[in-house]
Design an enzyme around this catalytic site. Structure first.
Site, PDB file in Angstrom:
ATOM      1  N   ASP A   1       0.448   3.864   1.669  1.00 28.87           N
ATOM      2  CA  ASP A   1       0.078   4.328   2.891  1.00 28.87           C
ATOM      3  C   ASP A   1       1.713   4.641   3.606  1.00 28.87           C
ATOM      4  O   ASP A   1       2.611   3.936   3.454  1.00 28.87           O
ATOM      5  CB  ASP A   1      -0.223   3.479   3.975  1.00 28.87           C
ATOM      6  CG  ASP A   1      -0.579   3.998   5.389  1.00 28.87           C
ATOM      7  OD1 ASP A   1       0.078   4.744   5.966  1.00 28.87           O
ATOM      8  OD2 ASP A   1      -1.946   4.144   5.758  1.00 28.87           O
TER       9      ASP A   1
ATOM     10  N   HIS B   1      -2.331  -4.161   4.819  1.00 32.88           N
ATOM     11  CA  HIS B   1      -2.122  -3.587   6.339  1.00 32.88           C
ATOM     12  C   HIS B   1      -3.426  -3.390   7.144  1.00 32.88           C
ATOM     13  O   HIS B   1      -4.241  -2.872   6.132  1.00 32.88           O
ATOM     14  CB  HIS B   1      -1.015  -2.479   6.549  1.00 32.88           C
ATOM     15  CG  HIS B   1      -1.525  -1.159   5.966  1.00 32.88           C
ATOM     16  ND1 HIS B   1      -2.480  -0.106   6.661  1.00 32.88           N
ATOM     17  CD2 HIS B   1      -1.949  -0.661   4.532  1.00 32.88           C
ATOM     18  CE1 HIS B   1      -2.929   0.966   6.034  1.00 32.88           C
ATOM     19  NE2 HIS B   1      -2.524   0.393   4.762  1.00 32.88           N
TER      20      HIS B   1
ATOM     21  N   CYS C   1       0.915  -1.260   0.080  1.00 34.21           N
ATOM     22  CA  CYS C   1       0.155  -0.184   0.153  1.00 34.21           C
ATOM     23  C   CYS C   1       0.893   1.282   0.093  1.00 34.21           C
ATOM     24  O   CYS C   1       2.154   1.154   0.491  1.00 34.21           O
ATOM     25  CB  CYS C   1      -1.008  -0.043   1.306  1.00 34.21           C
ATOM     26  SG  CYS C   1      -2.034   1.488   1.405  1.00 34.21           S
TER      27      CYS C   1
ATOM     28  N   ARG D   1       3.011   4.969   6.203  1.00 35.77           N
ATOM     29  CA  ARG D   1       3.213   4.131   7.605  1.00 35.77           C
ATOM     30  C   ARG D   1       3.696   2.833   7.478  1.00 35.77           C
ATOM     31  O   ARG D   1       4.058   2.130   8.221  1.00 35.77           O
ATOM     32  CB  ARG D   1       2.016   4.119   8.435  1.00 35.77           C
ATOM     33  CG  ARG D   1       1.524   5.626   8.961  1.00 35.77           C
ATOM     34  CD  ARG D   1       0.212   5.386   9.655  1.00 35.77           C
ATOM     35  NE  ARG D   1      -0.881   5.200   8.871  1.00 35.77           N
ATOM     36  CZ  ARG D   1      -2.242   4.803   8.910  1.00 35.77           C
ATOM     37  NH1 ARG D   1      -2.321   5.063  10.300  1.00 35.77           N
ATOM     38  NH2 ARG D   1      -3.012   4.452   8.145  1.00 35.77           N
TER      39      ARG D   1
ATOM     40  N   CYS E   1      -6.283  -0.279   6.833  1.00 35.81           N
ATOM     41  CA  CYS E   1      -6.105   0.024   5.425  1.00 35.81           C
ATOM     42  C   CYS E   1      -7.063   1.246   5.061  1.00 35.81           C
ATOM     43  O   CYS E   1      -8.228   0.964   4.987  1.00 35.81           O
ATOM     44  CB  CYS E   1      -5.920  -0.763   4.359  1.00 35.81           C
ATOM     45  SG  CYS E   1      -5.507  -0.078   3.070  1.00 35.81           S
TER      46      CYS E   1
END
Ligand code: ZN
Length: 208
Positions: free
Chosen positions: A44, A98, A42, A46, A101
């Site tokens: 993302d 994750h 992803c 993080r 998400c």
């Protein structure tokens, strides 16, 4: 929030540190890359791919998009996949979702956001197919986390069904496709144990 000048300074320090430990580090990398792994994860911020699995530049080929999808019509993903399989000859492909998400959540919350609603369409299909299982789970967060896992399982199947991957198996190339989920809460990866590493293995998944 760091300013751009801070980022440039960070870069200078990082480059210095790398060459202090290993003076030929960048020279070697410049010559070639030979990663054994393709990470499909992803976007993302993080979920930093290399950092999570402790790999240096040159050791992990990375493709990231919203909600770690492997859509069979996406030229970006397919170009990465073909290069990784045919040229780099990676031995492992990890689809890494994750928990929590935002992309997966956005796929099913009923709100309209525009283009991304089309991008996330495959997740709504996974959601519809597993409706009974998901409805039986208590709590929105637990439901979402299970959908994150089911999405990874589906994307593993997408990767394994791709002709680049199937042709690699047919010519005897060593290649495994894995499904992992990363926890933002503790930084740990869970292997969903859905690895496919051959044409026969893919057929078994279809026969289930
Ligand atoms: Zn995400």
């Amino acid at each position: 929030m760091p300013r751009l000048d801070d980022l440039k300074l960070n870069n200078l320090n990082w480059s210095k540190k790398k060459t202090e430990v290993d003076p030929d580090f960048f020279k070697r990398l410049e010559g070639q890359q030979s990663p054994e792994y393709l990470w499909i994860g992803c976007s993302d911020s993080r979920v930093p791919a290399n950092e999570i699995v402790g790999l240096n530049p040159g050791e992990l080929f990375v493709h990231r998009n919203v909600a770690n999808l492997a859509p069979p019509q996406d030229a970006n993903y397919l170009s990465v996949l073909q290069f990784a399989v045919d040229v780099l000859k990676v031995k492992h492909i990890m689809v890494v979702g994750h928990y929590g998400c935002g992309g997966v959540a956005a796929a099913i919350d009923g709100q309209r956001r525009g283009l991304v609603d089309h991008w996330l369409h495959p997740i709504r299909e996974v959601h519809a197919e597993h409706r009974c299982e998901l409805d039986a789970i208590d709590g929105d967060r637990a439901k979402l986390d299970r959908l994150c896992e089911l999405n990874v399982v589906r994307q593993v199947r997408n990767v394994a069904s791709d002709v680049f991957v199937q042709d690699a198996w047919a010519r005897g190339q060593t290649l495994s496709v894995h499904g992992w989920v990363y926890s933002l809460a503790n930084g740990l990866v869970t292997d969903l144990d859905v690895t496919i590493n051959s044409l026969e293995g893919y057929q078994e998944v279809l026969d289930r």
